[in-house]
Design an enzyme around this catalytic site. Structure first.
Site, PDB file in Angstrom:
ATOM      1  N   ASN A   9       0.872  -1.172   0.000  1.00 17.95           N
ATOM      2  CA  ASN A   9       0.000   0.000   0.000  1.00 17.95           C
ATOM      3  C   ASN A   9       0.908   1.220   0.000  1.00 17.95           C
ATOM      4  OD1 ASN A   9      -1.757   2.078   0.504  1.00 17.95           O
ATOM      5  ND2 ASN A   9      -2.419   1.345   2.527  1.00 17.95           N
ATOM      6  N   TRP A  10       0.998   1.875  -1.151  1.00 17.89           N
ATOM      7  CA  TRP A  10       1.932   3.008  -1.278  1.00 17.89           C
ATOM      8  C   TRP A  10       1.383   4.293  -0.649  1.00 17.89           C
ATOM      9  CZ3 TRP A  10       4.146   2.532  -7.002  1.00 17.89           C
ATOM     10  CH2 TRP A  10       4.843   1.326  -7.097  1.00 17.89           C
ATOM     11  N   LYS A  11       0.145   4.227  -0.182  1.00 18.74           N
ATOM     12  CA  LYS A  11      -0.488   5.395   0.463  1.00 18.74           C
ATOM     13  C   LYS A  11      -0.294   6.645  -0.415  1.00 18.74           C
ATOM     14  CE  LYS A  11      -0.217   3.114   4.866  1.00 18.74           C
ATOM     15  NZ  LYS A  11      -0.146   3.199   6.318  1.00 18.74           N
ATOM     16  N   HIS A  97      -9.574   1.009   4.744  1.00 21.88           N
ATOM     17  CA  HIS A  97      -8.312   1.186   5.464  1.00 21.88           C
ATOM     18  C   HIS A  97      -8.548   2.085   6.685  1.00 21.88           C
ATOM     19  CE1 HIS A  97      -4.225   2.367   6.431  1.00 21.88           C
ATOM     20  NE2 HIS A  97      -3.846   1.269   5.805  1.00 21.88           N
ATOM     21  N   GLU A  99      -6.919   4.451   7.868  1.00 21.73           N
ATOM     22  CA  GLU A  99      -6.701   5.881   7.631  1.00 21.73           C
ATOM     23  C   GLU A  99      -7.937   6.506   6.996  1.00 21.73           C
ATOM     24  OE1 GLU A  99      -3.017   5.339   5.587  1.00 21.73           O
ATOM     25  OE2 GLU A  99      -2.082   4.797   7.496  1.00 21.73           O
ATOM     26  N   GLU A 169      -5.374  -5.093  10.377  1.00 23.28           N
ATOM     27  CA  GLU A 169      -4.367  -4.052  10.606  1.00 23.28           C
ATOM     28  C   GLU A 169      -4.663  -3.333  11.919  1.00 23.28           C
ATOM     29  OE1 GLU A 169      -2.331  -2.781   6.723  1.00 23.28           O
ATOM     30  OE2 GLU A 169      -4.080  -1.506   6.977  1.00 23.28           O
ATOM     31  N   GLY A 175       2.531   2.249  10.872  1.00 27.27           N
ATOM     32  CA  GLY A 175       3.459   3.377  10.761  1.00 27.27           C
ATOM     33  C   GLY A 175       4.153   3.722  12.059  1.00 27.27           C
ATOM     34  N   SER A 215       3.500  -2.201  10.300  1.00 26.34           N
ATOM     35  CA  SER A 215       4.962  -2.260  10.506  1.00 26.34           C
ATOM     36  C   SER A 215       5.581  -3.593  10.098  1.00 26.34           C
ATOM     37  CB  SER A 215       5.319  -1.911  11.960  1.00 26.34           C
ATOM     38  OG  SER A 215       4.891  -0.596  12.261  1.00 26.34           O
ATOM     39  N   GLY A 236       2.934  -1.152   4.314  1.00 27.83           N
ATOM     40  CA  GLY A 236       2.936   0.282   4.033  1.00 27.83           C
ATOM     41  C   GLY A 236       4.345   0.768   3.751  1.00 27.83           C
ATOM     42  N   GLY A 237       4.974   1.364   4.761  1.00 28.51           N
ATOM     43  CA  GLY A 237       6.293   1.993   4.600  1.00 28.51           C
ATOM     44  C   GLY A 237       7.329   1.132   3.882  1.00 28.51           C
TER      45      GLY A 237
END
Ligand code: 13P
Length: 257
Positions: A9-11, A97, A99, A169, A175, A215, A236-237
């Site tokens: 997920n490149w957000k 998600h 977010e 999640e 994150g 993470s 993610g990251g």
């Protein structure tokens, strides 16, 4: 047998050119190894979907979007429909998600509409569920997960559910560098599978894939994947760097389930 699925997920990161570069580099890196045991999905921002689709054309890496609107077209400024995501080359779409729930008012009802819209267009929804820190600390984790699952999956048939992926999640692990322990992840994944067993029966519960997200890194993917109900990861990251994402894919493919 559930096939492992690793999604990035490149957000809200990467311009079009940066996204093309990252996809090209990942393609090159993964071409060197055999990742046939893993479904790999990249989810860039909307603006980069078509270009990344072109890079991934004729590879085994799939394209996904990060959100979807439930109408096909109309006066809905700023939204993107399933029809349009399909048109851009997507096979998957992330829905619900945390977010989006936290910052954009996503509810179990809107998640449910979005899942139905994705299925209508032949897109595989990656349905995100997860508790925040306060909910975990007040012992409400299972209650929240149950609400996310039951609300999100309202009126979804068993046949349709088979075309979905669930992503657990925990919000407190996203994150933050603070991963759930493999035991914590397994506990909730098992809870989700048991719930699906009650709702849809044994066969379906055993077929549905449940990813862990929060993470995930090359250092912790193997121990997470070693748990019986963890079928992959939503990253993610660490999906924004070639080395870390390809290493996660390789390590996940080495875990025998
Ligand atoms: P991080 O891997 O950066 O914690 O993000 C997880 C996530 O939200 C994936 O959807």
């Amino acid at each position: 047998m559930r096939k492992t699925i690793i999604a990035g997920n490149w957000k809200m990161y990467k311009t079009i050119n940066e996204a093309i570069d990252l996809a090209n580099n990942l393609k090159r890196e993964l071409f060197k190894v055999n990742f046939a045991a893993v479904d790999v999905v990249l989810c860039p921002v909307f603006t980069a979907l078509s270009e990344v689709a072109e890079v991934l054309n004729e590879t085994d890496i799939q394209l996904g979007a990060q959100d979807i609107y439930w109408q096909d077209e109309g006066a809905f400024t700023g939204e993107v429909s399933g029809l349009m995501l399909k048109d851009a080359g997507c096979r998957y779409v992330i829905v619900g998600h945390s977010e989006r729930r936290q910052f954009f008012g996503e509810t179990n009802e809107t998640v449910n509409k979005k899942i139905k819209a994705a299925l209508k267009h032949g897109l595989t929804p990656i349905i995100c569920v997860g508790e925040n820190l306060q909910e975990r600390e007040s012992n409400n984790t299972f209650k929240v997960i149950q609400e996310h699952i039951k609300g999100g999956l309202a009126d979804i048939s068993a046949q349709d559910l088979l075309k979905t992926v669930i992503a657990y999640e925990p919000v407190w692990a996203i994150g933050t560098g603070k991963t759930a322990t493999p035991e914590q992840a397994q506990e909730v994944h098992k809870f989700i599978r048991d719930l699906l067993r009650k709702m849809y029966g044994e066969e379906l519960a055993c077929s549905i894939r449940i990813q862990y997200g929060g993470s995930v890194k090359p250092e912790n993917i193997a121990e997470l994947m070693a748990k019986p109900d963890v079928d992959g990861a939503l990253v993610g990251g660490a999906s924004l760097k070639v080395d870390s994402f390809s290493s996660i894919v390789i390590k996940a493919s080495e875990v025998l389930k």
